[in-house]
Design an enzyme around this catalytic site. Sequence first.
Site, PDB file in Angstrom:
ATOM      1  N   GLY A  66       0.844  -1.199   0.000  1.00 27.10           N
ATOM      2  CA  GLY A  66       0.000   0.000   0.000  1.00 27.10           C
ATOM      3  C   GLY A  66       0.879   1.249   0.000  1.00 27.10           C
ATOM      4  O   GLY A  66       0.695   2.176  -0.812  1.00 27.10           O
ATOM      5  N   HIS A  67       1.873   1.255   0.883  1.00 29.48           N
ATOM      6  CA  HIS A  67       2.814   2.374   0.912  1.00 29.48           C
ATOM      7  C   HIS A  67       3.587   2.451  -0.415  1.00 29.48           C
ATOM      8  O   HIS A  67       3.822   3.538  -0.950  1.00 29.48           O
ATOM      9  CB  HIS A  67       3.827   2.208   2.046  1.00 29.48           C
ATOM     10  CG  HIS A  67       3.229   2.155   3.425  1.00 29.48           C
ATOM     11  ND1 HIS A  67       3.216   1.014   4.189  1.00 29.48           N
ATOM     12  CD2 HIS A  67       2.628   3.103   4.177  1.00 29.48           C
ATOM     13  CE1 HIS A  67       2.648   1.259   5.352  1.00 29.48           C
ATOM     14  NE2 HIS A  67       2.277   2.530   5.382  1.00 29.48           N
TER      15      HIS A  67
ATOM     16  N   GLN B 226      -1.115  11.174  17.858  1.00 35.26           N
ATOM     17  CA  GLN B 226      -2.349  10.699  17.221  1.00 35.26           C
ATOM     18  C   GLN B 226      -2.825   9.384  17.820  1.00 35.26           C
ATOM     19  O   GLN B 226      -3.807   8.818  17.358  1.00 35.26           O
ATOM     20  CB  GLN B 226      -2.183  10.584  15.704  1.00 35.26           C
ATOM     21  CG  GLN B 226      -1.315   9.432  15.230  1.00 35.26           C
ATOM     22  CD  GLN B 226      -1.088   9.488  13.733  1.00 35.26           C
ATOM     23  OE1 GLN B 226      -0.469  10.419  13.212  1.00 35.26           O
ATOM     24  NE2 GLN B 226      -1.576   8.502  13.009  1.00 35.26           N
TER      25      GLN B 226
ATOM     26  N   MET C 268      -4.402  -3.996   2.946  1.00 35.08           N
ATOM     27  CA  MET C 268      -3.065  -4.034   3.554  1.00 35.08           C
ATOM     28  C   MET C 268      -2.963  -2.988   4.645  1.00 35.08           C
ATOM     29  O   MET C 268      -3.489  -1.878   4.513  1.00 35.08           O
ATOM     30  CB  MET C 268      -2.003  -3.791   2.498  1.00 35.08           C
ATOM     31  CG  MET C 268      -1.893  -4.939   1.554  1.00 35.08           C
ATOM     32  SD  MET C 268      -0.359  -4.876   0.648  1.00 35.08           S
ATOM     33  CE  MET C 268      -0.610  -6.278  -0.422  1.00 35.08           C
TER      34      MET C 268
ATOM     35  N   SER D  75      -0.193  -2.016   8.231  1.00 33.02           N
ATOM     36  CA  SER D  75       0.905  -2.422   9.118  1.00 33.02           C
ATOM     37  C   SER D  75       0.352  -3.215  10.290  1.00 33.02           C
ATOM     38  O   SER D  75       1.001  -4.114  10.821  1.00 33.02           O
ATOM     39  CB  SER D  75       1.656  -1.187   9.623  1.00 33.02           C
ATOM     40  OG  SER D  75       2.047  -0.377   8.533  1.00 33.02           O
ATOM     41  N   ARG D  76      -0.873  -2.887  10.700  1.00 40.83           N
ATOM     42  CA  ARG D  76      -1.464  -3.547  11.876  1.00 40.83           C
ATOM     43  C   ARG D  76      -1.877  -4.996  11.591  1.00 40.83           C
ATOM     44  O   ARG D  76      -2.147  -5.742  12.528  1.00 40.83           O
ATOM     45  CB  ARG D  76      -2.664  -2.747  12.400  1.00 40.83           C
ATOM     46  CG  ARG D  76      -2.252  -1.438  13.063  1.00 40.83           C
ATOM     47  CD  ARG D  76      -3.402  -0.767  13.804  1.00 40.83           C
ATOM     48  NE  ARG D  76      -2.940   0.307  14.658  1.00 40.83           N
ATOM     49  CZ  ARG D  76      -2.982   1.610  14.337  1.00 40.83           C
ATOM     50  NH1 ARG D  76      -3.477   2.001  13.179  1.00 40.83           N
ATOM     51  NH2 ARG D  76      -2.519   2.515  15.186  1.00 40.83           N
TER      52      ARG D  76
HETATM   53  P1  AMP Z   1       0.438   4.591   7.756  1.00 42.97           P
HETATM   54  O1  AMP Z   1       1.874   4.182   7.699  1.00 42.97           O
HETATM   55  O2  AMP Z   1      -0.492   3.480   8.133  1.00 42.97           O
HETATM   56  O3  AMP Z   1       0.218   5.865   8.510  1.00 42.97           O
HETATM   57  O4  AMP Z   1       0.039   4.930   6.258  1.00 42.97           O
HETATM   58  C1  AMP Z   1       0.762   5.847   5.492  1.00 42.97           C
HETATM   59  C2  AMP Z   1       0.015   6.127   4.221  1.00 42.97           C
HETATM   60  O5  AMP Z   1      -0.164   4.919   3.495  1.00 42.97           O
HETATM   61  C3  AMP Z   1      -1.400   6.688   4.479  1.00 42.97           C
HETATM   62  O6  AMP Z   1      -1.669   7.707   3.528  1.00 42.97           O
HETATM   63  C4  AMP Z   1      -2.270   5.486   4.269  1.00 42.97           C
HETATM   64  O7  AMP Z   1      -3.583   5.803   3.855  1.00 42.97           O
HETATM   65  C5  AMP Z   1      -1.528   4.762   3.181  1.00 42.97           C
HETATM   66  N1  AMP Z   1      -1.902   3.342   3.159  1.00 42.97           N
HETATM   67  C6  AMP Z   1      -1.877   2.483   4.204  1.00 42.97           C
HETATM   68  N2  AMP Z   1      -2.369   1.274   3.838  1.00 42.97           N
HETATM   69  C7  AMP Z   1      -2.737   1.397   2.540  1.00 42.97           C
HETATM   70  C8  AMP Z   1      -3.337   0.509   1.596  1.00 42.97           C
HETATM   71  N3  AMP Z   1      -3.651  -0.744   1.903  1.00 42.97           N
HETATM   72  N4  AMP Z   1      -3.583   0.975   0.351  1.00 42.97           N
HETATM   73  C9  AMP Z   1      -3.269   2.262   0.015  1.00 42.97           C
HETATM   74  N5  AMP Z   1      -2.707   3.135   0.865  1.00 42.97           N
HETATM   75  C10 AMP Z   1      -2.442   2.716   2.102  1.00 42.97           C
END
Ligand code: AMP
Length: 283
Positions: free
Chosen positions: A36-37, A61, A184, A186-187
């Site tokens: 996703g990232h 947050q 997808m 991280s959790r």
């Molecule tokens: P995070 O590391 O969870 O804060 O996510 C960082 C960025 O990646 C945020 O803009 C999320 O929306 C995006 N992101 C996380 N998971 C996905 C996914 N499965 N598909 C697309 N973008 C994602």
Amino acid sequence: MKIINSIVHMQALAIAPERGERRIAFVPTMGFLHEGHASLLREGRKRGDVLVLSIFVNPIQFGKNEDLDSYPRDMDRDFQLAEACGVDIVFIPTVAEMYPDGFQTGVTVRDISLPLCGASRPGHFDGVATVVTKLFNIVRPDVALFGCKDFQQLAVIRRMTADLNMPVEIVGMPIVREADGLAMSSRNAYLSPSERQSALSLFRAIKRARELFASGEHSIAVLEKETCAVIEQESTAAIDYVEFRDGATLHKLEVADGNTLLALAVKIGQTRLIDNTVLGEEL
Ligand code: AMP
């Protein structure tokens, strides 16, 4: 690929005359990167001359009883993925430098932060809006990319950048899913094998709602009941919210149309997962 920890150093690069006309594309994350990232980074690579990734698990947050301390981390793997996606700079600030003693400023985006995750996680979007504002001031991006996986977060950031005249183009990217449909995250690393199976109930619920909508069921009361029923079949799943709302304003609705957002937050064991779909858009 440069790795930068210091705010002053990052900001100096961003505002240096040598930057010239080069466009900075920016992807803020909390690390433990996945596909996703990577999709955001690849799009950022196309849209900017310099691609900056930030990795920062933003303490403000997280609520008191949330997973700040256990949030998964793996810097070496993150660096490999970043390198493969063509990242130029990885910015990894410290908590001490981001929030030094005496820090007391916050950014609040009002109405759109209140429902859904804002209701379940009070203060969460203030923390997000504040850190994104700080990161934008440090990295000075021309374009920043966010995932629709965090639909409300994207809406909050779009509102904030418009309201505060931030000179950053915000790009929203589609949700990247595993082959079986799990969004997808991280959790997902927290899930045991059996919880991983239960977690599929979110996607099943989304598919059920979309099928009903496509077959002409537009009553939100009915859609909500049927969507919840799918999750409730899973004994380890506990619904935080299942809501249908206007995709632009996040206001409540009684009748669904193609712009209606279905947003879900469900606890699978101890892990809170979110997912969403816009009924008229492709999955
Ligand atoms: P995070 O590391 O969870 O804060 O996510 C960082 C960025 O990646 C945020 O803009 C999320 O929306 C995006 N992101 C996380 N998971 C996905 C996914 N499965 N598909 C697309 N973008 C994602």
